[in-house]
Design an enzyme around this catalytic site. Structure first.
Site, PDB file in Angstrom:
ATOM      1  N   GLU A  67       0.822  -1.209   0.000  1.00 10.76           N
ATOM      2  CA  GLU A  67       0.000   0.000   0.000  1.00 10.76           C
ATOM      3  C   GLU A  67       0.856   1.261   0.000  1.00 10.76           C
ATOM      4  OE1 GLU A  67      -3.033   0.676  -0.530  1.00 10.76           O
ATOM      5  OE2 GLU A  67      -3.744  -1.376  -0.670  1.00 10.76           O
ATOM      6  N   TYR A 150      -6.905   6.515   3.951  1.00  6.72           N
ATOM      7  CA  TYR A 150      -6.963   5.464   2.932  1.00  6.72           C
ATOM      8  C   TYR A 150      -6.182   4.220   3.365  1.00  6.72           C
ATOM      9  CZ  TYR A 150      -5.694   2.541  -0.894  1.00  6.72           C
ATOM     10  OH  TYR A 150      -5.473   1.416  -1.648  1.00  6.72           O
ATOM     11  N   ASP A 168     -10.022   4.817  -3.154  1.00  6.85           N
ATOM     12  CA  ASP A 168      -8.890   5.367  -3.876  1.00  6.85           C
ATOM     13  C   ASP A 168      -9.424   6.003  -5.165  1.00  6.85           C
ATOM     14  OD1 ASP A 168      -9.325   3.238  -5.673  1.00  6.85           O
ATOM     15  OD2 ASP A 168      -7.176   3.047  -6.062  1.00  6.85           O
TER      16      ASP A 168
END
Length: 324
Positions: A67, A150, A168
């Site tokens: 990520e 996020y 996203d």
């Protein structure tokens, strides 16, 4: 490709903000909402890319590393660095033992190298606060250095199969087109988008986690910013934007940032010199990488200010050896 069997994880080239669901949030209960879940998840089962952070043995740390790396960076550039990173630092404690500069060095040319420092900071906090294990609790994830809305939602969803709305850029674009009938989402995530994402969440954790991964993959592979392939889309018959004739009055897709000649390019060249050696580098070696002294000095000052470079006595510089 084989669809992942563990809590799913997919990616975009540009990850932005996300919304996290709460237990009080109700999911979409209309037939259309349920049909969207089924169609997109079924498509994902057949079309999901076989990526290493999706493998059953990847683990939460691998998901977190991916990520961080995938923010604003394409998958094909991330893959070799990701594999080398986990081979060297298979657990957060392994990374925390090394100097922050080693994280910057291993980051290579992925770009936005402050992400390397943030990942090192998160690994250190995980080691000190959580016994070396990536926490399962969303609030604890959000409290880690370098973890935003996020990333916390993505790790909780993709690593632990929890129910969170992971927003996203790709997911926001899918929702904008399929539900609201607009070509592109706003530049920044809005309250209305968060509300919609929560409303579209399936009620149970496993389905919600797969929905998050599937809708993200749909945006990455089919419902792209340019040259979308609607004939391949499993929900094209329900897509509000497609049914409206794909109007483009919202304006063109955002253009990529220019790189050549920018301070960002100069910063990259300066860091490249420092990554190539484990000893301090003199100012004269850095001066050779860029012809314009004012811009070069500005870029170097920015690297020092960001904690990516440590100035030493006698005009020497190195990658950071101490925590920032």
């Amino acid at each position: 490709m084989t669809a992942p069997t563990n809590p799913p994880h997919t990616t975009s080239a540009t990850s932005t903000t996300s919304a996290t669901s709460t237990t009080s949030t109700t999911s979409a209960t209309s037939p259309d909402g349920a049909r969207l879940h089924t169609q997109v998840i079924d498509w994902f089962e057949d079309n999901a890319r076989d990526l290493p952070w999706r493998h059953p043995d990847a683990g939460p740390w691998a998901v977190m590393v991916s990520e961080f790396m995938l923010q604003q960076t394409p998958v094909n550039r991330v893959l070799p660095v990701y594999e080398q990173w986990l081979a060297r630092w298979p657990r957060p404690a392994d990374l925390a033992k090394d100097a922050p500069g080693e994280a910057v060095r291993a980051w290579g040319r992925l770009g936005y190298p402050r992400r390397a420092l943030r990942l090192h900071g998160a690994a250190t906090a995980i080691t000190e606060r959580h016994g070396g294990d990536v926490p399962t609790d969303h609030a604890q994830l959000l409290a880690l250095p370098g973890i935003g809305e996020y990333t916390a939602a993505a790790v909780a969803s993709f690593a632990y199969g929890q129910r969170h709305a992971v927003l996203d850029t790709n997911v926001r674009r899918v929702f904008a087109r399929a539900v609201t009938g607009t070509q592109y989402p706003p530049n920044a995530t809005t309250a209305a988008e968060r509300k919609l994402a929560r409303a579209l969440l399936p009620q149970d954790d496993d389905t919600a986690a797969r929905w998050a991964a599937a809708s993200m993959e749909l945006g990455a592979l089919v419902c792209t910013a340019k040259n979308e392939t609607c004939h391949r889309c499993p929900i094209s018959a329900q897509c509000a934007w497609n049914l409206a004739g794909k109007p483009d009055h919202e304006g063109p897709a955002r253009k990529g940032q220019t790189y050549a000649g920018t301070d960002r390019q100069v910063r990259g060249k300066l860091l490249a010199v420092l990554r190539e050696t484990h000893t301090p580098v003199p100012q004269s070696a850095l001066d050779r990488v860029w012809h314009e002294p004012v811009q070069r000095a500005r870029a170097l000052d920015g690297l020092v200010s960001d904690g990516l470079v440590e100035p030493l006595p006698d005009g020497m510089y190195r990658l950071p050896a101490t925590r920032t």
